[in-house]
Design an enzyme around this catalytic site. Structure first.
Site, PDB file in Angstrom:
ATOM      1  N   ASN A 224      80.121  25.861  29.999  1.00 17.93           N
ATOM      2  CA  ASN A 224      80.719  27.175  29.743  1.00 17.93           C
ATOM      3  C   ASN A 224      81.920  27.075  28.801  1.00 17.93           C
ATOM      4  O   ASN A 224      82.989  27.643  29.045  1.00 17.93           O
ATOM      5  CB  ASN A 224      81.116  27.875  31.031  1.00 17.93           C
ATOM      6  CG  ASN A 224      79.958  28.577  31.713  1.00 17.93           C
ATOM      7  OD1 ASN A 224      79.543  28.183  32.797  1.00 17.93           O
ATOM      8  ND2 ASN A 224      79.411  29.604  31.083  1.00 17.93           N
TER       9      ASN A 224
ATOM     10  N   TYR B 287      76.378  26.080  11.755  1.00 17.42           N
ATOM     11  CA  TYR B 287      77.288  25.035  12.189  1.00 17.42           C
ATOM     12  C   TYR B 287      77.883  24.320  10.977  1.00 17.42           C
ATOM     13  O   TYR B 287      77.249  23.461  10.366  1.00 17.42           O
ATOM     14  CB  TYR B 287      76.584  24.043  13.099  1.00 17.42           C
ATOM     15  CG  TYR B 287      75.899  24.665  14.301  1.00 17.42           C
ATOM     16  CD1 TYR B 287      76.338  25.886  14.843  1.00 17.42           C
ATOM     17  CD2 TYR B 287      74.813  24.046  14.907  1.00 17.42           C
ATOM     18  CE1 TYR B 287      75.702  26.451  15.935  1.00 17.42           C
ATOM     19  CE2 TYR B 287      74.177  24.599  16.009  1.00 17.42           C
ATOM     20  CZ  TYR B 287      74.630  25.811  16.512  1.00 17.42           C
ATOM     21  OH  TYR B 287      73.994  26.373  17.604  1.00 17.42           O
TER      22      TYR B 287
ATOM     23  N   LYS C  87      67.693  26.781  13.026  1.00 16.48           N
ATOM     24  CA  LYS C  87      67.691  28.218  13.273  1.00 16.48           C
ATOM     25  C   LYS C  87      67.607  29.023  11.978  1.00 16.48           C
ATOM     26  O   LYS C  87      67.952  28.523  10.899  1.00 16.48           O
ATOM     27  CB  LYS C  87      68.946  28.596  14.071  1.00 16.48           C
ATOM     28  CG  LYS C  87      69.067  27.789  15.359  1.00 16.48           C
ATOM     29  CD  LYS C  87      70.277  28.151  16.173  1.00 16.48           C
ATOM     30  CE  LYS C  87      70.381  27.294  17.420  1.00 16.48           C
ATOM     31  NZ  LYS C  87      70.846  25.928  17.114  1.00 16.48           N
TER      32      LYS C  87
ATOM     33  N   ASP D 200      69.346  19.508  18.180  1.00 21.08           N
ATOM     34  CA  ASP D 200      69.408  20.896  17.731  1.00 21.08           C
ATOM     35  C   ASP D 200      70.544  21.086  16.737  1.00 21.08           C
ATOM     36  O   ASP D 200      71.647  20.559  16.918  1.00 21.08           O
ATOM     37  CB  ASP D 200      69.628  21.844  18.917  1.00 21.08           C
ATOM     38  CG  ASP D 200      69.801  23.281  18.470  1.00 21.08           C
ATOM     39  OD1 ASP D 200      68.807  23.877  18.015  1.00 21.08           O
ATOM     40  OD2 ASP D 200      70.934  23.792  18.541  1.00 21.08           O
TER      41      ASP D 200
END
Length: 342
Positions: free
Chosen positions: A241, A63, A88, A58
């Site tokens: 996270n 980015y 994306k 991905d």
């Protein structure tokens, strides 16, 4: 040292013909997210993932403002067979001059800046721009990136959502219908906007970062339950996270508050009792949910990837998950191995 090749389990994307490895490679960190990564190290990380048997990759224009797509394309270009690639839409890139803002996340980014646009024309152009940056004529999955109040605010998101509603969604459907892409979805950090997306129509897959993790299951219901009903898959990104579940001090890209630190400490106590490394538990947890098709960490180097692969291979007893649930460390209804629920 080179990682041995693993035959990863694969899961299908929604009702499409796409099958992806349950462990994927996220492309944000190799583009210098919060820490510069030499280009040769970034390319070596992608190559190591391929060597190890990972087939899902991905990336996104955001980015490194195009850098991740270029680096990933450099490696995948000659090894594309058998891989599934997502990027994306929602941002176009224009030339940037002068210093970056103090809060700019990517070190060593290319000299471009982002322009948000979720309209029909912008999504079509973004798709073509990504093909050129990647140097590839085939992209398998297109995600609408960072639409929602977390990025744009409540009022700021309204015109962007209107763009998606009145044109952007149509562009995605056309690209899929023509066979230029195989699946459509959204890639965000908030599950609530994905419930709004269901009102627009059908989607194949959602990339959700940080909202279904060992630490947080806020998306369990109604989002993940709706995915099962609507036959949409979920890629669980940011399983650590943003660091707190792999020995770091940040949670969702900020310093972890005391209550989060305390919860992590309670999880670590259960890990110690069963001899399970916390990062291994964090990495493997999301796949216990039947809607989740892959977990997507983002290593910065081949060495970090080797560590992830080692955690992936840790055998975790079913009793470990049950113990977490018994201590109230998993939300009610969280699926556990063996068909049980917390």
């Amino acid at each position: 040292m080179t990682s041995a090749k693993t035959t990863f389990q694969t899961r299908r994307i929604g009702q499409t013909s796409l099958e992806i490895s349950t462990l994927g490679l996220g492309g944000a960190t190799i583009a210098g997210m919060r820490e510069k990564v030499p280009a040769e190290v970034a390319r070596a990380t992608v190559a190591r993932a391929l060597d190890a048997g990972i087939t899902y990759f991905d990336t996104a224009p955001r980015y490194g403002t195009g850098l991740s797509e270029r680096l990933m394309g450099d490696v995948l270009r000659d090894r594309r067979e058998g891989t599934v690639l997502s990027t994306k839409v929602g941002r176009l890139l224009k030339p940037h001059f002068g210093p970056r803002p103090a809060d700019f996340q990517f070190m060593g980014a290319l000299p471009f800046e982002e322009v948000f646009d979720y309209s029909y024309d912008a999504i079509m152009r973004s798709f073509e721009d990504s093909q050129q940056r990647l140097g590839l004529n085939k992209i398998d999955i297109l995600y609408v990136h960072d639409i929602g109040t977390a990025t744009h605010g409540v009022e700021g998101n309204k015109p962007y959502w209107k763009q998606l509603e009145t044109g952007g969604y149509k562009a995605l459907l056309e690209l899929k219908a023509s066979g230029q892409i195989g699946a459509i979805g959204l890639g965000v950090n908030e599950w609530e906007v994905l419930m709004d997306a269901f009102e627009l129509g059908d989607w194949d897959v959602f990339l959700l970062a940080g909202r279904y993790t060992l630490l947080e299951q806020t998306s369990l219901d109604p989002f993940l339950s709706t995915c099962l009903k609507r036959k949409a898959s979920v890629v669980a990104a940011a399983p650590f996270n943003s660091g707190i579940l792999v020995g770091g001090t940040t949670w969702n890209y900020v310093k972890a508050p005391d209550d989060v630190i305390a919860r992590v400490g309670a999880i670590e106590e259960v890990c110690a009792r069963f001899g399970v490394p916390l990062p291994a538990a964090a990495l493997q947890f999301p796949l216990t949910h039947p809607a989740v098709c892959a977990v997507l960490p983002g290593p910065r180097s081949p060495e970090e990837l080797d560590g992830i692969l080692a955690w992936w291979g840790v055998e975790i007893p079913d009793e470990f998950w049950t113990a977490l649930a018994d201590k109230g460390l998993l939300a009610d209804g969280t699926p556990l191995p063996g068909g049980k629920a917390a």
